[in-house]
Design an enzyme around this catalytic site. Structure first.
Site, PDB file in Angstrom:
ATOM      1  N   LYS A 144      -7.318 -28.661   0.595  1.00 52.20           N
ATOM      2  CA  LYS A 144      -5.863 -28.722   0.004  1.00 52.20           C
ATOM      3  C   LYS A 144      -5.286 -30.411   0.382  1.00 52.20           C
ATOM      4  O   LYS A 144      -4.802 -30.930  -0.502  1.00 52.20           O
ATOM      5  CB  LYS A 144      -5.140 -27.637   0.100  1.00 52.20           C
ATOM      6  CG  LYS A 144      -4.484 -27.545   1.591  1.00 52.20           C
ATOM      7  CD  LYS A 144      -3.752 -26.452   1.799  1.00 52.20           C
ATOM      8  CE  LYS A 144      -2.951 -26.461   3.017  1.00 52.20           C
ATOM      9  NZ  LYS A 144      -3.906 -26.260   4.219  1.00 52.20           N
ATOM     10  N   ARG A 164      -6.326 -20.072  14.346  1.00 59.52           N
ATOM     11  CA  ARG A 164      -5.532 -20.789  13.032  1.00 59.52           C
ATOM     12  C   ARG A 164      -5.712 -19.974  11.439  1.00 59.52           C
ATOM     13  O   ARG A 164      -4.724 -19.882  11.046  1.00 59.52           O
ATOM     14  CB  ARG A 164      -5.957 -22.370  12.746  1.00 59.52           C
ATOM     15  CG  ARG A 164      -5.732 -23.448  13.887  1.00 59.52           C
ATOM     16  CD  ARG A 164      -6.128 -24.625  13.645  1.00 59.52           C
ATOM     17  NE  ARG A 164      -5.378 -25.186  12.658  1.00 59.52           N
ATOM     18  CZ  ARG A 164      -5.935 -26.362  11.900  1.00 59.52           C
ATOM     19  NH1 ARG A 164      -7.187 -26.629  11.853  1.00 59.52           N
ATOM     20  NH2 ARG A 164      -5.375 -26.869  10.776  1.00 59.52           N
ATOM     21  N   ARG A 194     -12.699 -32.233  16.692  1.00 64.50           N
ATOM     22  CA  ARG A 194     -11.346 -32.165  16.717  1.00 64.50           C
ATOM     23  C   ARG A 194     -10.756 -31.097  17.558  1.00 64.50           C
ATOM     24  O   ARG A 194     -11.209 -30.017  17.515  1.00 64.50           O
ATOM     25  CB  ARG A 194     -10.810 -31.912  15.180  1.00 64.50           C
ATOM     26  CG  ARG A 194     -10.489 -33.072  14.333  1.00 64.50           C
ATOM     27  CD  ARG A 194      -9.991 -32.577  12.966  1.00 64.50           C
ATOM     28  NE  ARG A 194      -8.908 -31.757  12.976  1.00 64.50           N
ATOM     29  CZ  ARG A 194      -8.320 -31.767  11.969  1.00 64.50           C
ATOM     30  NH1 ARG A 194      -8.576 -32.108  10.691  1.00 64.50           N
ATOM     31  NH2 ARG A 194      -7.273 -30.815  11.925  1.00 64.50           N
ATOM     32  N   ARG A 248     -17.084 -28.315  10.818  1.00 67.02           N
ATOM     33  CA  ARG A 248     -16.269 -29.656  11.065  1.00 67.02           C
ATOM     34  C   ARG A 248     -15.804 -29.759  12.425  1.00 67.02           C
ATOM     35  O   ARG A 248     -15.777 -30.963  12.821  1.00 67.02           O
ATOM     36  CB  ARG A 248     -14.838 -29.444  10.270  1.00 67.02           C
ATOM     37  CG  ARG A 248     -14.104 -31.105  10.173  1.00 67.02           C
ATOM     38  CD  ARG A 248     -12.928 -30.750   9.051  1.00 67.02           C
ATOM     39  NE  ARG A 248     -11.823 -30.059   9.385  1.00 67.02           N
ATOM     40  CZ  ARG A 248     -11.006 -29.651   8.668  1.00 67.02           C
ATOM     41  NH1 ARG A 248     -10.888 -29.964   7.494  1.00 67.02           N
ATOM     42  NH2 ARG A 248      -9.766 -28.969   9.221  1.00 67.02           N
ATOM     43  N   ARG A 264       4.812 -22.935   5.307  1.00 64.56           N
ATOM     44  CA  ARG A 264       3.738 -22.088   6.033  1.00 64.56           C
ATOM     45  C   ARG A 264       4.357 -20.630   6.418  1.00 64.56           C
ATOM     46  O   ARG A 264       3.598 -19.854   6.833  1.00 64.56           O
ATOM     47  CB  ARG A 264       3.046 -22.690   7.225  1.00 64.56           C
ATOM     48  CG  ARG A 264       1.859 -23.445   7.092  1.00 64.56           C
ATOM     49  CD  ARG A 264       1.449 -24.041   8.210  1.00 64.56           C
ATOM     50  NE  ARG A 264       0.274 -24.430   8.666  1.00 64.56           N
ATOM     51  CZ  ARG A 264      -0.312 -25.706   8.445  1.00 64.56           C
ATOM     52  NH1 ARG A 264       0.251 -26.592   7.872  1.00 64.56           N
ATOM     53  NH2 ARG A 264      -1.514 -25.878   8.914  1.00 64.56           N
TER      54      ARG A 264
HETATM   55  P1  AMP Z   1      -2.231 -29.131   9.416  1.00 69.03           P
HETATM   56  O1  AMP Z   1      -2.876 -30.704   9.371  1.00 69.03           O
HETATM   57  O2  AMP Z   1      -1.690 -29.180   8.165  1.00 69.03           O
HETATM   58  O3  AMP Z   1      -3.421 -28.139   9.560  1.00 69.03           O
HETATM   59  O4  AMP Z   1      -1.683 -28.909  10.688  1.00 69.03           O
HETATM   60  C1  AMP Z   1      -1.667 -29.054  12.070  1.00 69.03           C
HETATM   61  C2  AMP Z   1      -0.992 -28.201  12.839  1.00 69.03           C
HETATM   62  O5  AMP Z   1       0.456 -28.935  12.753  1.00 69.03           O
HETATM   63  C3  AMP Z   1      -0.936 -26.687  12.684  1.00 69.03           C
HETATM   64  O6  AMP Z   1      -1.852 -26.005  13.175  1.00 69.03           O
HETATM   65  C4  AMP Z   1       0.541 -26.641  13.103  1.00 69.03           C
HETATM   66  O7  AMP Z   1       0.712 -26.365  14.507  1.00 69.03           O
HETATM   67  C5  AMP Z   1       1.321 -27.710  12.802  1.00 69.03           C
HETATM   68  N1  AMP Z   1       2.056 -27.647  11.457  1.00 69.03           N
HETATM   69  C6  AMP Z   1       1.573 -28.350  10.203  1.00 69.03           C
HETATM   70  N2  AMP Z   1       2.579 -28.040   9.246  1.00 69.03           N
HETATM   71  C7  AMP Z   1       3.354 -27.120   9.739  1.00 69.03           C
HETATM   72  C8  AMP Z   1       4.434 -26.311   9.139  1.00 69.03           C
HETATM   73  N3  AMP Z   1       4.575 -26.163   7.811  1.00 69.03           N
HETATM   74  N4  AMP Z   1       4.630 -25.107  10.028  1.00 69.03           N
HETATM   75  C9  AMP Z   1       4.414 -25.131  11.272  1.00 69.03           C
HETATM   76  N5  AMP Z   1       3.427 -25.920  11.873  1.00 69.03           N
HETATM   77  C10 AMP Z   1       2.946 -26.688  11.208  1.00 69.03           C
END
Ligand code: AMP
Length: 187
Positions: A13, A144, A133, A127, A88
């Site tokens: 996405k 996750r 990462r 990945r 989220r």
């Molecule tokens: P992402 O790159 O979107 O996978 O986000 C990486 C990490 O940032 C996630 O695993 C969460 O710890 C935090 N995070 C990102 N967006 C959110 C959100 N909308 N609500 C809560 N935590 C977030």
């Protein structure tokens, strides 16, 4: 265009959100990118968020909603955007709805980039090995996904009830998925 892209980690996405924002000249709002920038800059928010991110847990709703409120304010009246990785939780979705209503605005669509669990695991574990990462190491990856299922997947029904949900098949090529999204943008 005021869209949300929903989907599990590894659904692609983020890639699609960037392409959409580029093509339709709207803001790409990725809370993950914003949080990583806060961590890198060593801000208070970054320090508060880091432990949650390292564990693969969600950062508290209040912090995320405040960050989004500021970003929407920067964009000014009637902004166009693609939201990526936000909302989220249902609390975040409710908060977003209120913020938009306060700006006399609303969402056009919530798009689920649909990918099977098997495919997601294959992609994420691959990945993790390639990029090293820290948040994608195997245990965290599984966590996750679990967090997605428990806290974020209920948003699928949430937006379905509002008549805003559209599913696209996320197991096609990147161009294939983007093609479907362009058709939706033209609809
Ligand atoms: P992402 O790159 O979107 O996978 O986000 C990486 C990490 O940032 C996630 O695993 C969460 O710890 C935090 N995070 C990102 N967006 C959110 C959100 N909308 N609500 C809560 N935590 C977030």
């Amino acid at each position: 265009m005021r869209w949300i892209l929903l989907g599990p980690p590894g659904s692609g996405k983020g890639t699609q959100a960037k392409r959409l924002a580029d093509k339709y000249q709207v803001a790409h709002i990725s809370t993950g990118d914003m949080l990583r920038a806060e961590v890198a800059a060593g801000t208070t928010l970054g320090r508060q968020a880091q432990a949650f991110m390292d564990r693969g847990d969600l950062v508290p709703d209040t912090l995320i909603l405040e960050m989004i409120r500021q970003r929407l304010k920067e964009l000014g009246p009637t902004p166009g955007f693609v939201l990526d990785g936000f909302p989220r939780t249902t609390q975040q979705a409710d908060g977003l709805c209120k913020m938009l209503r306060g700006m006399s605005s609303e969402l056009d669509r919530a798009i689920l980039v649909d990918v099977s669990d098997d495919e997601i695991l294959k992609r994420l574990l691959g990945r993790a090995r390639l990029e090293g990462r820290t948040d994608d190491e195997s245990g965290v990856v599984l966590h996750r996904l679990e967090v997605y299922r428990k806290q974020t997947a209920p948003l699928i029904a949430y937006y379905e009830r509002l008549g805003l949900l559209t599913r696209v098949n996320g197991e096609q090529s990147i161009d294939g998925v983007f093609g479907e999204l362009q058709s939706l943008a033209a609809a």
